[in-house]
Design an enzyme around this catalytic site. Structure first.
Site, PDB file in Angstrom:
ATOM      1  CG  ASP A 289      -0.342  -0.001   2.523  1.00 45.89           C
ATOM      2  OD1 ASP A 289       0.899  -0.099   2.596  1.00 45.89           O
ATOM      3  OD2 ASP A 289      -1.076   0.105   3.536  1.00 45.89           O
TER       4      ASP A 289
ATOM      5  CG  ASP B 254       0.164  -4.060   1.977  1.00 41.30           C
ATOM      6  OD1 ASP B 254      -0.192  -4.770   2.938  1.00 41.30           O
ATOM      7  OD2 ASP B 254       0.970  -3.116   2.078  1.00 41.30           O
TER       8      ASP B 254
ATOM      9  CD  GLU C 151       0.118  -1.539   7.969  1.00 39.38           C
ATOM     10  OE1 GLU C 151      -0.256  -0.776   8.892  1.00 39.38           O
ATOM     11  OE2 GLU C 151       0.682  -1.135   6.940  1.00 39.38           O
TER      12      GLU C 151
ATOM     13  CD  GLU D 264       7.583  -0.505   7.859  1.00 38.29           C
ATOM     14  OE1 GLU D 264       6.646  -1.213   7.438  1.00 38.29           O
ATOM     15  OE2 GLU D 264       7.798   0.655   7.467  1.00 38.29           O
TER      16      GLU D 264
HETATM   17  O1  KIV Z   1       3.378  -1.324   1.740  1.00 37.67           O
HETATM   18  C1  KIV Z   1       4.555  -1.704   1.759  1.00 37.67           C
HETATM   19  O2  KIV Z   1       5.334  -1.428   0.851  1.00 37.67           O
HETATM   20  C2  KIV Z   1       4.996  -2.484   2.912  1.00 37.67           C
HETATM   21  C3  KIV Z   1       6.445  -2.800   3.015  1.00 37.67           C
HETATM   22  C4  KIV Z   1       7.180  -1.622   3.467  1.00 37.67           C
HETATM   23  C5  KIV Z   1       6.682  -3.990   3.873  1.00 37.67           C
HETATM   24  O3  KIV Z   1       4.214  -2.832   3.723  1.00 37.67           O
END
Ligand code: KIV
Length: 306
Positions: free
Chosen positions: A50, A89, A121, A188
């Site tokens: 995202d 994502d 998340e 992260e």
């Molecule tokens: O959205 C994204 O690019 C991520 C990465 C930083 C792991 O979640």
């Protein structure tokens, strides 16, 4: 559950790589060329992050990107990436409301976009979402530490797990995500010793971004590692190219060449057989002579059209 296409890296292979001490390589991508470059470089996992909101769509954070936008981007990546596992994502708002909504949106990534898995998340309320989505037959990657969708609640884009209590909580959250069915967990912006402990305690792989060298794999954002992002970058980013400089130089040179007439040159220009050119020039110099008489007569009495 659907069968993975031929040549696709099998999901259980990731846990095998962890057991064998073979590092897992993950990168984000948002379009077909990016996916092809990742594929050709032998990347194992492509995340349609995202972060698209920031690096592709021009927002300041990840929250505004919509489900439709993420499905569109993921479809372009999934079309081009054959071997790498493609992960969609889940954007903010697509899994916060209920387990049912989370499953519906995960199904869109799986069915419409052709993703092999989804990522979401957090732990806490996200745990029942993970159970529900995995229960529907869709693999889920977890993500703890700095979770950008809740950056406001975390006090900004800051390293997480820096106190003993926060570090213990982070380990518990990662274990809970594994228990809920995640096949891997992103860590992260977490101190390296904390990430090392999570990696030691989990059977599924950890993928680090700003989490030190002991994670089972690493992920970076495509635009950051290629030097396409401009402005401030987090300290965990390593740049492997400076593409934005190259793009700027190329565009400036192109503009200069067009304005000066240096482009196009003969090599960029198409020709035609000389007899055809002569005939064309004859007719275009005196158009009425080549027209049938009736038409020429008609047009001579009617107003000329452009
Ligand atoms: O959205 C994204 O690019 C991520 C990465 C930083 C792991 O979640």
């Amino acid at each position: 559950m659907s069968t993975p296409p031929q040549g696709k890296l099998a999901l259980p292979k990731l846990a095998e790589m962890k057991r064998d001490g073979e590092k897992i390589v993950m990168v984000t991508a948002y379009d077909a060329p990016g996916a092809r470059f990742a594929e050709d470089a032998g990347i194992d996992i492509v995340l349609v992050g995202d972060t698209a909101a920031m690096v592709v769509l021009g927002y300041d954070g990840t929250v505004p990107v919509t489900m439709d936008e993420m499905v569109f981007l993921t479809r372009t990546v999934a079309r081009a990436a054959r071997r790498p596992i493609v992960i969609g994502d889940m954007p903010f708002g697509s899994y916060q409301v209920s387990d049912e909504a989370a499953v519906e949106h995960a199904i869109r990534f799986f069915k419409e976009a052709g993703a092999d898995a989804v990522k979401l998340e957090g732990a806490g309320p996200s745990l029942s979402r993970v159970r529900a989505i995995v229960g529907a037959g869709i693999p889920v990657m977890g993500h703890v530490g700095l979770t950008p969708q809740s950056a406001t609640m975390l006090g900004g884009f800051k390293t997480q797990g820096k106190t003993a209590d926060a570090a213990r909580q982070l380990v518990e959250d990662a274990l809970a995500l594994e228990e809920a069915g995640c096949f891997a967990v992103v860590l992260e912006a977490v101190p390296a010793p904390v990430a090392a402990e999570v990696t030691r305690r989990l059977e599924v792989p950890t993928i680090g971004i700003g989490a030190g060298p002991d994670c089972d794999g690493q992920v970076l954002v495509y635009h950051d590692l290629l030097g396409l992002s401009e402005g401030h970058l987090p300290r965990f980013v390593k740049r492997y190219a400076s593409l934005s400089r190259e793009i700027r130089d190329a565009l400036e040179n192109y503009a200069e060449d067009v304005r000066s007439g240096a482009f196009p040159e003969e090599q960029h220009t198409y020709e035609m057989p000389s007899e055809e050119l002569e005939a064309f020039e004859r007719t275009s110099r005196s158009p009425s002579t080549s027209r049938p008489r009736a038409q020429a007569t008609k047009s001579s009495s009617s107003p000329t059209k452009a």
